[in-house]
Enzyme design. Structure first.
Site, PDB file in Angstrom:
ATOM      1  CG  HIS A 579      -2.320  -0.009   0.912  1.00  0.00           C
ATOM      2  ND1 HIS A 579      -3.280  -0.481   1.754  1.00  0.00           N
ATOM      3  CD2 HIS A 579      -2.952   0.390  -0.202  1.00  0.00           C
ATOM      4  CE1 HIS A 579      -4.444  -0.370   1.174  1.00  0.00           C
ATOM      5  NE2 HIS A 579      -4.271   0.146  -0.018  1.00  0.00           N
ATOM      6  NE  ARG A 686      -3.809  -2.427 -14.364  1.00  0.00           N
ATOM      7  CZ  ARG A 686      -2.786  -1.583 -14.597  1.00  0.00           C
ATOM      8  NH1 ARG A 686      -2.932  -0.297 -14.376  1.00  0.00           N
ATOM      9  NH2 ARG A 686      -1.623  -2.036 -15.027  1.00  0.00           N
ATOM     10  NE  ARG A 722      -7.005  -5.874 -17.463  1.00  0.00           N
ATOM     11  CZ  ARG A 722      -5.851  -5.698 -16.826  1.00  0.00           C
ATOM     12  NH1 ARG A 722      -4.722  -5.847 -17.478  1.00  0.00           N
ATOM     13  NH2 ARG A 722      -5.815  -5.392 -15.566  1.00  0.00           N
ATOM     14  CD  GLU A 819      -1.985  -9.543 -19.606  1.00  0.00           C
ATOM     15  OE1 GLU A 819      -1.392  -8.736 -18.881  1.00  0.00           O
ATOM     16  OE2 GLU A 819      -3.203  -9.760 -19.531  1.00  0.00           O
ATOM     17  CG  ASN A 842       3.023  -4.040 -15.840  1.00  0.00           C
ATOM     18  OD1 ASN A 842       3.956  -3.374 -16.274  1.00  0.00           O
ATOM     19  ND2 ASN A 842       1.889  -3.503 -15.447  1.00  0.00           N
ATOM     20  CG  ASP A 843       0.776 -10.017 -15.986  1.00  0.00           C
ATOM     21  OD1 ASP A 843       1.338 -10.464 -14.970  1.00  0.00           O
ATOM     22  OD2 ASP A 843      -0.346  -9.490 -15.957  1.00  0.00           O
ATOM     23  NE  ARG A 853       2.379  -7.307 -12.151  1.00  0.00           N
ATOM     24  CZ  ARG A 853       1.336  -6.924 -12.890  1.00  0.00           C
ATOM     25  NH1 ARG A 853       0.816  -7.749 -13.786  1.00  0.00           N
ATOM     26  NH2 ARG A 853       0.819  -5.744 -12.747  1.00  0.00           N
ATOM     27  CB  CYS A 890      -1.710  -0.874 -21.509  1.00  0.00           C
ATOM     28  SG  CYS A 890      -2.025  -2.632 -21.408  1.00  0.00           S
TER      29      CYS A 890
END
Ligand code: PEP
Ligand code: MG
Length: 956
Positions: A579, A686, A722, A819, A842-843, A853, A890
């Site tokens: 967080h 997202r 998405r 991804e 990222n993935d 990640r 993205c």
């Protein structure tokens, strides 16, 4: 388990005295290479303290704690004395189980031997055994202990029916190692049985390693199924008749008839009820203070005190097990395996209960014959860094030190190190009403503080988290747990912290990493109240700019930050998903997390350069390095100001090559802000984050309302939404995914969505109906090949037929995320059928480089500029362009200033980045020509590692 091989057992020994027997045991350990010769003196010293005779002709000599330095390797040697040896306490010993233990392993060995002590005739059998195998068999009989403890519980699970509770409980058993996947499959394929009184049962013997009882309680109080209420579900892993004691506990619970009290019970309360503690049972908690736990000597003392009482006393481990044992049985008490710091729950019924429990508790508190010190472990690790932190090498001056890049930007300032707070308070208090009043007023003060913080909070996400803290503080369950403990004699501070720890622990046990991370929020809230109770205030930060250094920064620490002075954040712990990292990004404060203990050794006011893009910090930089960084910072600030000025210009390279720049959003309410920052559309919505904001899946109308909010704010700019991407690192509480060995390679993304096509269909329908005249792009996450796309396309095509054109989007495309490496490798087959691609770097990086990640240590190496990832992007773009389709990126790589020319040079048509980055990305595009970008791409592709790529691009 005590596993003994033939070499561990030495038969037919003879000794004239116990001393010579002990000497030969010491020699046996030396010969086996387990200890140095000096360990012998430790064995004698220990025996001089008190006898290690255990019972049934067995003694367990072991060295004193001081002699552990002579242990080379943990191990055991068993010596058999057929004629027996008279031990110094008058007992006859036939077997010495001599232990060389580096830690407290002897407690486990002891525990495993307790079964021998209960069996009659064993001493003769041990004396007469003629083979090592016989001795081994007698000593290491496998005892199957059924399992029911805090680890097999799953309280307040957001399930919709008993079946989901059964799966949650089965997952917990799987996690505890009691069952394997076939057990989960068996539970999934049968309906739970209603037992009556709100209790349900699911059971199977398939895939059971250890009999166990999992218990799951629903979060929803009024949950009903088939007309019956659902208070708790028991998931029984059966094995022969070894699970019988668990069944008996279950039956006893059914008999008491108070099953509704299971609802909303914490793990500790649930264990108490399963342990048969009812309203008429009196209990007393007491903490084990002995440095090596309840080993034989203190256990003997406890048993003696318990036996001296006129009533029967039971004892159990509060967090360990729901099965109480008689406090008058030595073997049973040793069998608890209680360690220092663990809480025992003593229980008894009847008139004398209170005084008897007090007598036993006092004996435990005073050390049961051993010298003990108060327990500080509740806070030991976080509150007393100065004493408990191991010595670490300080950071070398003028040398970059790497952590995890958590929030981009450069910061140059002296550091301000906040060491963990220390709270000192009495554990017990006699006036419960007074303590409860103190707690209540501290809670009020804590709530008032939070209220002010929420009010002054700088951003939406910060305020959201602080509001969540306010709710946590208001939780009646926490309050009950704390006041119950206070009424049992705990002080306000101790009662409150016990309640917080129990709740945080339960949270940590959740399978989902993100949900488990909320334990940090609970402790954060807990410390706020403790600070009020103990009158501890945070050290005053300096009044000049500084880089804040802490062990881990809790959300309310971040919210307290004066952003005008805090230039950067540096933490010992935490990964990019914590967080604190998310908040630092939201506030735009450069941050490096997970940098290790060494940063706590920094001297306050020492100068530091913190590079949030690369996850690097440099302390006491040389004058030259400092000047370079300062220039870089000035350039950066100027760039940001210029970029902001020209944020509404069309996104293109210096020579006019068009590349769309769009925003990544998780909240449709932020679309207007993205437009204000110059976004040319939303390149990634997202939607799972939108779903997370609801307690159950939002219905069609709610979803239409949500999507419309973004579409209206976009005023004709495209929205790339998405579909739900749940699983892996993105949990959805009301869509539980069974525990998997490797959730990143499991049921997630489109695979998971296709298991509930009706949810997917509602989402597609809502998106289509929300759009009407605006451009809508729908993309599917985690697609591995064309088959998954086709499965969704069938639903999509049907919806286009079903919904009249006047009521739905007409400018609509259906694409996939790239991804997973397979989808990049198969891009030509996908490109023939999809409308567009968006590369989720990222993935894609995680799966290509096999680096989690979110890994706190490795994620810094998961660099999307790795040539392997770039080649996959190159293949994707080539395949798409051959078919006239467009490609976006993205993932985080799209906002990396070094990567942007490479991506553009590879032919990417759109970059979708976080809203804050939009002006900078547009400005970056204006710095180069398309031909430069193509040359950068070729240069990057020809390198062998991501470091080489970065070096080559920097020196270009
Ligand atoms: C990605 O994987 O790059 C991506 C954009 O998706 P997410 O980060 O949401 O998994
Ligand atoms: Mg992804």
């Amino acid at each position: 388990m005590l596993t003994l091989g033939p070499d561990d057992i030495l038969l037919g020994r003879h000794a004239d005295s116990w001393q010579t027997a002990l000497d030969s045991a010491a020699e046996a350990l030396v010969e086996a290479g387990l200890v140095e010769a000096e360990y012998r003196d430790g064995l004698h010293a220990r025996e001089a303290q008190s006898s290690t005779f255990l019972g049934n002709a067995i003694a367990i000599p072991h060295g004193t704690p001081e002699s552990r330095q002579f242990v080379k390797q943990t191990g055991v040697r068993v010596l058999q004395f057929p004629q027996g040896v008279k031990w110094h306490d008058g007992q006859l010993v036939h077997v010495l189980v001599t232990i060389a233990a580096q830690n407290d392993e002897h407690l486990d060995i002891l525990r495993q031997l307790t079964h021998v002590l209960d069996r009659e005739g064993v001493s003769e059998q041990l004396a007469n055994a003629s083979s090592a195998a016989d001795v081994a068999r007698l000593l290491s009989k496998t005892v199957v202990e059924p399992r029911l403890d805090a680890d097999t519980l799953c309280v307040n699970f957001p399930a919709r029916d008993p079946q989901e509770l059964a799966l949650a409980a089965a997952a917990r058993l799987r996690q505890s190692g009691c069952v394997d996947n076939s057990f989960i499959t068996a539970i999934a394929s049968a309906q739970p049985t209603w037992l009556g009184k709100g209790l349900w049962l699911a059971s199977s013997s398939q895939g059971v390693n250890q009999p166990a009882l999992g218990v799951a309680t629903p979060a929803e109080q009024a949950l009903q199924s088939d007309g019956h209420s659902v208070h708790a579900l028991f998931c029984l892993a059966t094995q022969g008749d070894a699970h019988r004691p668990l069944l008996e506990q279950l039956m006893a619970l059914l008999d008491t008839g108070a099953s509704d009290t299971l609802l909303k019970s914490s793990s500790a309360q649930l264990l108490a009820q399963l342990a048969g503690e009812t309203a008429s049972t009196q209990t007393r908690r007491v903490r084990v203070l002995n440095p090596h736990g309840l080993h034989a000597r203190p256990a003997k003392q406890l048993v003696q005190v318990a036996r001296a009482q006129s009533i029967a006393i039971n004892v159990r481990l509060e967090e360990g097990s729901a099965t109480p044992v008689s406090a008058a049985s030595l073997t049973k008490v040793i069998g608890l395996g209680a360690r220092r710091g663990q809480w025992l729950v003593l229980s008894a019924e009847g008139e004398q209960a209170s005084s008897s429990l007090e007598a036993v508790a006092e004996a435990v508190e005073s050390g049961l014959g051993e010298k003990v010190t108060p327990f500080d472990g509740g806070f030991g690790s976080t509150q007393e860094a100065s004493t408990s932190t191991p010595a670490v090498e300080p950071l070398a001056a003028d040398t970059p030190h790497t952590g995890v890049a958590a929030s981009p930007g450069l910061a140059i300032a002296p550091v301000f190190v906040i060491r963990p707070m220390q709270f000192e308070y009495a554990e017990h208090a006699s006036d419960a009403e007074h303590e409860i009043k103190r707690l209540d007023s501290a809670l009020k003060e804590g709530a008032a503080q939070l209220h002010t913080l929420v009010h002054n909070a700088p951003g939406g996400e910060v305020a959201d988290i602080l509001s969540m803290h306010e709710e946590m503080l208001d939780d009646p369950e926490l309050h009950h747990a704390a006041t119950d403990a206070i009424r049992e004699g705990r002080s306000a501070e101790a009662g409150w912290w016990d309640a917080i720890e129990t709740a945080a622990h339960a949270q940590e046990m959740l399978a989902d990493r993100l949900l488990a991370e909320r334990a940090a929020d609970l402790r954060d809230v807990g410390r706020r109240v403790l600070g009020v109770l103990c009158d501890v205030t945070l050290p005053e930060p300096p009044d000049h700019p500084y880089i804040l250094v802490m062990d881990d920064i809790g959300p309310s620490d971040v919210a307290r930050l004066d952003t005008s002075r805090v230039r950067g954040l540096l933490t010992v712990r935490g990964g990019a998903t914590a967080h604190s990292a998310i908040l630092a990004r939201a506030l735009g404060i450069p941050a490096v997390v997970g940098a290790g203990q060494a940063v706590m050794a920094l001297n306050n006011a020492s100068m530091m350069i913190l590079d949030g893009d690369r996850g690097r910090v440099t302390t006491q930089p040389s004058e030259e390095r400092l000047q370079r960084a300062e220039q870089q910072l000035l350039d950066q600030q100027q760039r940001e100001a210029d970029a902001w000025e020209s944020r509404f210009e069309i996104a293109q390279t210096r020579d006019g090559h068009r590349v769309e720049v769009a925003a990544n959003l998780g909240n449709t309410a932020h679309a207007a802000d993205a437009v204000e920052r110059g976004a040319e559309g939303v390149g990634l919505l997202r939607t799972e984050f939108l779903f997370m904001a609801y307690a159950s899946a939002p219905d069609l109308a709610t979803q239409i309302g949500e999507y419309r909010q973004a579409i209206e704010a976009l005023e004709g700019r495209p929205l790339v939404a998405r579909t739900l991407d749940v699983g892996g690192d993105k949990p959805l509480p009301y869509w539980p995914v069974p525990q998997e060995d490797n959730p990143f390679l499991g049921l997630r993304g489109i695979r998971l969505a296709l298991t509930q096509p009706e949810v997917l269909e509602t989402q597609l329908r809502a998106l289509l109906m929300a759009s009407k005249d605006s451009p809508l792009r729908i993309m599917l996450p985690m697609v591995k090949d064309i088959a998954e796309f086709r499965a969704v396309k069938v639903i999509y095509d049907r919806l286009l037929q079903e919904i009249p054109t006047s009521q739905r989007a007409t400018d609509v495309q259906l694409g996939v995320m790239i991804e997973i490496p397979s989808s990049a490798l198969l891009a030509p087959s996908l490109a023939a059928e999809v409308d567009f691609f968006s590369v989720g770097t990222n993935d894609l990086t995680q799966y290509t480089l096999a680096i989690d990640r979110g890994h706190p240590e490795l994620s810094a190496q998961a660099d999307g500029l790795h040539p392997a990832v770039l080649r996959l992007i190159q293949m994707t773009v080539a395949a798409a362009h051959t078919q006239g389709k467009w490609v976006g990126v993205c993932g985080e790589l799209a906002s990396d200033a070094v990567a942007i020319p490479v991506l553009v040079g590879l032919g990417v048509d759109e970059l979708s980045v976080s809203a804050r980055q939009i002006p900078l990305v547009k400005a970056r595009l204006r710095e180069f020509d398309f031909a430069d970008a193509q040359a950068s791409a070729q240069l990057a592709l020809s390198q062998a590692t991501s470091d080489e790529v970065r070096d080559a691009l920097e020196t270009r």
